[in-house]
Write a protein that holds these residues in place. Structure first.
Motif, PDB file in Angstrom:
ATOM      1  N   CYS A 130       0.818  -1.225   0.000  1.00  0.00           N
ATOM      2  CA  CYS A 130       0.000   0.000   0.000  1.00  0.00           C
ATOM      3  C   CYS A 130       0.847   1.267   0.000  1.00  0.00           C
ATOM      4  CB  CYS A 130      -0.931   0.018   1.207  1.00  0.00           C
ATOM      5  SG  CYS A 130      -2.193  -1.251   1.158  1.00  0.00           S
ATOM      6  N   ARG A 131       2.013   1.202   0.587  1.00  0.00           N
ATOM      7  CA  ARG A 131       2.867   2.395   0.637  1.00  0.00           C
ATOM      8  C   ARG A 131       3.257   2.884  -0.751  1.00  0.00           C
ATOM      9  NH1 ARG A 131       4.916  -0.114   5.458  1.00  0.00           N
ATOM     10  NH2 ARG A 131       4.336   1.198   7.211  1.00  0.00           N
ATOM     11  N   SER A 132       3.288   1.994  -1.737  1.00  0.00           N
ATOM     12  CA  SER A 132       3.648   2.402  -3.089  1.00  0.00           C
ATOM     13  C   SER A 132       2.434   2.857  -3.901  1.00  0.00           C
ATOM     14  CB  SER A 132       4.354   1.253  -3.822  1.00  0.00           C
ATOM     15  OG  SER A 132       3.469   0.177  -4.021  1.00  0.00           O
ATOM     16  N   CYS A 133       1.251   2.784  -3.323  1.00  0.00           N
ATOM     17  CA  CYS A 133       0.032   3.159  -4.022  1.00  0.00           C
ATOM     18  C   CYS A 133      -0.084   4.677  -4.120  1.00  0.00           C
ATOM     19  CB  CYS A 133      -1.180   2.590  -3.294  1.00  0.00           C
ATOM     20  SG  CYS A 133      -2.750   2.974  -4.094  1.00  0.00           S
ATOM     21  N   THR A 134      -0.433   5.140  -5.300  1.00  0.00           N
ATOM     22  CA  THR A 134      -0.573   6.586  -5.503  1.00  0.00           C
ATOM     23  C   THR A 134      -2.012   7.064  -5.388  1.00  0.00           C
ATOM     24  OG1 THR A 134      -0.729   6.270  -7.892  1.00  0.00           O
ATOM     25  CG2 THR A 134       1.468   6.707  -6.983  1.00  0.00           C
ATOM     26  N   THR A 135      -2.980   6.137  -5.428  1.00  0.00           N
ATOM     27  CA  THR A 135      -4.381   6.550  -5.408  1.00  0.00           C
ATOM     28  C   THR A 135      -5.082   6.274  -4.081  1.00  0.00           C
ATOM     29  OG1 THR A 135      -5.209   4.451  -6.257  1.00  0.00           O
ATOM     30  CG2 THR A 135      -4.596   6.134  -7.879  1.00  0.00           C
ATOM     31  N   GLN A 136      -4.718   5.184  -3.416  1.00  0.00           N
ATOM     32  CA  GLN A 136      -5.415   4.729  -2.202  1.00  0.00           C
ATOM     33  C   GLN A 136      -6.928   4.779  -2.413  1.00  0.00           C
ATOM     34  OE1 GLN A 136      -3.687   6.808   1.196  1.00  0.00           O
ATOM     35  NE2 GLN A 136      -2.116   5.238   1.299  1.00  0.00           N
ATOM     36  N   ALA A 137      -7.365   4.257  -3.546  1.00  0.00           N
ATOM     37  CA  ALA A 137      -8.776   4.272  -3.926  1.00  0.00           C
ATOM     38  C   ALA A 137      -9.657   3.531  -2.928  1.00  0.00           C
ATOM     39  CB  ALA A 137      -8.944   3.666  -5.320  1.00  0.00           C
ATOM     40  N   CYS A 138      -9.099   2.555  -2.219  1.00  0.00           N
ATOM     41  CA  CYS A 138      -9.889   1.802  -1.245  1.00  0.00           C
ATOM     42  C   CYS A 138     -10.434   2.703  -0.140  1.00  0.00           C
ATOM     43  CB  CYS A 138      -9.058   0.675  -0.636  1.00  0.00           C
ATOM     44  SG  CYS A 138      -7.546   1.241   0.183  1.00  0.00           S
ATOM     45  N   VAL A 139      -9.703   3.762   0.190  1.00  0.00           N
ATOM     46  CA  VAL A 139     -10.127   4.668   1.266  1.00  0.00           C
ATOM     47  C   VAL A 139     -11.463   5.327   0.927  1.00  0.00           C
ATOM     48  CG1 VAL A 139      -9.539   6.769   2.546  1.00  0.00           C
ATOM     49  CG2 VAL A 139      -7.763   5.065   2.049  1.00  0.00           C
ATOM     50  N   SER A 140     -11.608   5.807  -0.291  1.00  0.00           N
ATOM     51  CA  SER A 140     -12.852   6.483  -0.661  1.00  0.00           C
ATOM     52  C   SER A 140     -13.908   5.522  -1.189  1.00  0.00           C
ATOM     53  CB  SER A 140     -12.576   7.580  -1.696  1.00  0.00           C
ATOM     54  OG  SER A 140     -11.961   7.034  -2.832  1.00  0.00           O
ATOM     55  N   ALA A 141     -13.505   4.351  -1.680  1.00  0.00           N
ATOM     56  CA  ALA A 141     -14.464   3.422  -2.285  1.00  0.00           C
ATOM     57  C   ALA A 141     -15.221   2.578  -1.270  1.00  0.00           C
ATOM     58  CB  ALA A 141     -13.749   2.496  -3.263  1.00  0.00           C
ATOM     59  N   CYS A 142     -14.631   2.292  -0.132  1.00  0.00           N
ATOM     60  CA  CYS A 142     -15.274   1.419   0.862  1.00  0.00           C
ATOM     61  C   CYS A 142     -16.535   2.082   1.415  1.00  0.00           C
ATOM     62  CB  CYS A 142     -14.302   1.116   1.995  1.00  0.00           C
ATOM     63  SG  CYS A 142     -15.035   0.116   3.319  1.00  0.00           S
ATOM     64  N   PRO A 143     -17.712   1.468   1.216  1.00  0.00           N
ATOM     65  CA  PRO A 143     -18.945   2.094   1.699  1.00  0.00           C
ATOM     66  C   PRO A 143     -19.023   2.172   3.221  1.00  0.00           C
ATOM     67  CG  PRO A 143     -19.403  -0.087   0.823  1.00  0.00           C
ATOM     68  CD  PRO A 143     -17.969   0.204   0.512  1.00  0.00           C
ATOM     69  N   THR A 200      -2.445   5.828   6.897  1.00  0.00           N
ATOM     70  CA  THR A 200      -1.551   6.114   8.023  1.00  0.00           C
ATOM     71  C   THR A 200      -0.551   7.187   7.611  1.00  0.00           C
ATOM     72  OG1 THR A 200       0.014   4.389   7.381  1.00  0.00           O
ATOM     73  CG2 THR A 200      -1.757   3.751   8.902  1.00  0.00           C
ATOM     74  N   GLY A 201       0.091   7.776   8.575  1.00  0.00           N
ATOM     75  CA  GLY A 201       1.058   8.837   8.308  1.00  0.00           C
ATOM     76  C   GLY A 201       2.246   8.388   7.482  1.00  0.00           C
ATOM     77  N   ASP A 202       2.548   7.085   7.496  1.00  0.00           N
ATOM     78  CA  ASP A 202       3.713   6.585   6.747  1.00  0.00           C
ATOM     79  C   ASP A 202       3.335   6.044   5.373  1.00  0.00           C
ATOM     80  OD1 ASP A 202       2.433   4.250   7.470  1.00  0.00           O
ATOM     81  OD2 ASP A 202       4.198   3.319   8.382  1.00  0.00           O
ATOM     82  N   GLY A 203       2.110   6.311   4.922  1.00  0.00           N
ATOM     83  CA  GLY A 203       1.682   5.902   3.601  1.00  0.00           C
ATOM     84  C   GLY A 203       0.985   4.559   3.539  1.00  0.00           C
TER      85      GLY A 203
END
Length: 95
Positions: free
Chosen positions: A31-44, A51-54
């Motif tokens: 996850c630290r290499s992810c640039t979108t973190q789409a799961c954060v906004s997609a999870c209903p 986290t602060g460290d990505g």
């Protein structure tokens, strides 16, 4: 809103029979290499927290088991998804 019922009210019609084994695991290193973190906004259910460290924290205990996180994730191996052990997981009630 779904048929005039807010998300919060709809959540009042859901129970969770939490199993001991997490049915979803998140590899924070990937996850630290992810640039979108789409799961954060997609999870209903809003169960993914950056986290602060990505990395990403995930709380499986109130998961709807919809699979959205697994489908939207663009990093291979970041999310492992299986069904909960028999008799556990989300329980939808009519309401």
């Amino acid at each position: 809103m779904y048929r005039g019922i807010s998300f919060e009210d709809r959540m009042g019609t859901v129970d969770f029979d939490v199993g001991e084994r997490a049915h979803i695991t998140v590899d924070t290193e990937v996850c630290r290499s992810c640039t979108t973190q789409a799961c954060v906004s997609a999870c209903p259910a809003k169960l993914f927290v950056p986290t602060g460290d990505g990395g990403i924290l995930f709380n499986y205990e109130q998961c709807f088991e919809c699979g959205t996180c697994y489908q939207i994730c663009n990093n291979v191996g970041a999310i492992s998804w299986t069904y909960p052990d028999g008799g556990h997981g989300v329980v939808f009630r009519k309401g």
